[in-house]
Design a protein around this motif. Structure first.
Motif, PDB file in Angstrom:
ATOM      1  N   UNK A  39       0.624  -1.170   0.525  1.00  0.00           N
ATOM      2  CA  UNK A  39       0.151  -0.009   0.058  1.00  0.00           C
ATOM      3  C   UNK A  39       1.270   1.443   0.036  1.00  0.00           C
ATOM      4  N   UNK A  40       0.050   2.287  -0.232  1.00  0.00           N
ATOM      5  CA  UNK A  40       0.763   3.367  -0.310  1.00  0.00           C
ATOM      6  C   UNK A  40      -0.083   4.374   0.669  1.00  0.00           C
ATOM      7  N   UNK A  41       0.944   5.212   2.614  1.00  0.00           N
ATOM      8  CA  UNK A  41      -0.028   5.487   2.940  1.00  0.00           C
ATOM      9  C   UNK A  41      -0.319   7.443   2.756  1.00  0.00           C
ATOM     10  N   UNK A  42      -0.625   8.513   2.239  1.00  0.00           N
ATOM     11  CA  UNK A  42      -0.823   9.554   2.207  1.00  0.00           C
ATOM     12  C   UNK A  42      -0.647   9.918   3.369  1.00  0.00           C
ATOM     13  N   UNK A  43      -0.230  11.483   3.722  1.00  0.00           N
ATOM     14  CA  UNK A  43      -0.993  12.382   5.428  1.00  0.00           C
ATOM     15  C   UNK A  43      -0.601  13.860   4.326  1.00  0.00           C
ATOM     16  N   UNK A  44      -1.659  14.419   5.153  1.00  0.00           N
ATOM     17  CA  UNK A  44      -1.639  15.801   4.438  1.00  0.00           C
ATOM     18  C   UNK A  44      -2.627  16.154   4.606  1.00  0.00           C
ATOM     19  N   UNK A  45      -3.666  17.048   4.146  1.00  0.00           N
ATOM     20  CA  UNK A  45      -4.391  17.665   3.911  1.00  0.00           C
ATOM     21  C   UNK A  45      -4.903  18.179   2.186  1.00  0.00           C
ATOM     22  N   UNK A  46      -6.075  18.624   1.943  1.00  0.00           N
ATOM     23  CA  UNK A  46      -6.452  19.290   0.498  1.00  0.00           C
ATOM     24  C   UNK A  46      -7.565  20.397   0.590  1.00  0.00           C
ATOM     25  N   UNK A  47      -7.258  21.447   0.324  1.00  0.00           N
ATOM     26  CA  UNK A  47      -8.279  21.800   0.436  1.00  0.00           C
ATOM     27  C   UNK A  47      -9.547  22.343  -1.465  1.00  0.00           C
ATOM     28  N   UNK A  48      -9.577  22.662  -0.835  1.00  0.00           N
ATOM     29  CA  UNK A  48     -10.783  23.373  -2.695  1.00  0.00           C
ATOM     30  C   UNK A  48     -10.585  23.425  -3.608  1.00  0.00           C
ATOM     31  N   UNK A  49     -11.178  21.768  -3.180  1.00  0.00           N
ATOM     32  CA  UNK A  49     -11.010  20.648  -4.705  1.00  0.00           C
ATOM     33  C   UNK A  49     -12.350  20.523  -5.640  1.00  0.00           C
ATOM     34  N   UNK A  50     -11.898  21.093  -7.021  1.00  0.00           N
ATOM     35  CA  UNK A  50     -13.237  20.796  -7.535  1.00  0.00           C
ATOM     36  C   UNK A  50     -13.375  19.776  -7.645  1.00  0.00           C
ATOM     37  N   UNK A  51     -14.384  18.724  -7.758  1.00  0.00           N
ATOM     38  CA  UNK A  51     -15.256  17.715  -7.691  1.00  0.00           C
ATOM     39  C   UNK A  51     -15.124  16.312  -6.189  1.00  0.00           C
TER      40      UNK A  51
END
Length: 231
Positions: A144-156
């Protein structure tokens, strides 16, 4: 259908008529209600406006990019939501196509060009922006890949079938940025750690990634990406 000046001129007239007619009605509805009617997506899809820029082998109309921008100028006379729908869906295939496997091309990219699959471009972060300062990181753990973080104002972002994810490879130099692509949203496990900034920790299997591995990219804002390495 191969690109010709005659067919392009007719398409420009068609889009101009749509923007002045149905497009204006959609714009008025959006301004009055504060929401985008579901019928707008279906209308744009049925007219082939999501497949303008993609090459014919992906099911697109193969319009050269400089001429495609002429069409976007017309769409931009309408509501911003119309321009966003057309331009985003006409563009996400560019970041995936260079790295996609044949299976991913058939199951993700071609349906995206047709408007049957929705891909969200997830770059912007609330605490970083949309540039080389992104802070989300990704690492491999077994299968697996593990992503840590945040995303903001993402269209769709909450409606899509797949996220096209940008993140740094954990432990690499600050300049190293990786594309993380095509994970079907319902296949992710997520834990919320803040209700304000909405950072997440995701775990996803290797198989949904575009290509056989995750690639580092030198360019993120251009029309294409260039592989510079893999973990």
């Amino acid at each position: 259908m191969s690109f010709t000046e005659e067919s392009f001129s007719a398409l420009k007239d068609e889009i101009d008529d749509w923007v002045r007619g149905p497009g204006e009605e959609y714009a008025n509805t959006i301004e009055k209600t504060g929401s985008v009617p579901a019928s707008l997506f279906g209308d744009l899809k049925s007219r082939g406006y999501f497949s303008l820029a993609a090459p014919e082998y992906l099911g697109g109309q193969g319009i050269p990019f400089d001429r495609y921008l002429e069409l976007m100028e017309i769409f931009s006379r309408s509501h911003g939501s119309v321009r966003m729908l057309v331009h985003v869906i006409n563009g996400t295939w560019r970041a995936m196509e260079p790295f996609a496997t044949d299976e991913q091309r058939e199951n993700i990219i071609k349906p995206s060009v047709a408007g049957d699959v929705l891909v969200a471009f997830t770059l912007t972060e609330a605490t970083a922006g949309s540039g080389a300062d992104i802070r989300s990181t990704v690492r491999r753990e077994g299968d697996s890949y593990v992503l840590n973080g945040e995303k903001h104002l993402i269209t769709f972002g909450v409606k899509c079938d797949y996220w096209l994810m940008a993140a740094r490879i954990e432990g690499r130099r600050a300049k190293t940025v990786s594309w993380r692509c095509c994970c079907r949203t319902r296949g992710w496990r997520a834990s919320r750690s803040s209700t304000i900034q909405r950072p997440w920790a995701f775990e996803a299997p290797i198989t949904p990634f575009c290509g056989s591995r995750m690639f580092g990219c030198r360019h993120r804002h251009g029309l294409a990406t260039r592989a510079t390495g893999s973990p």
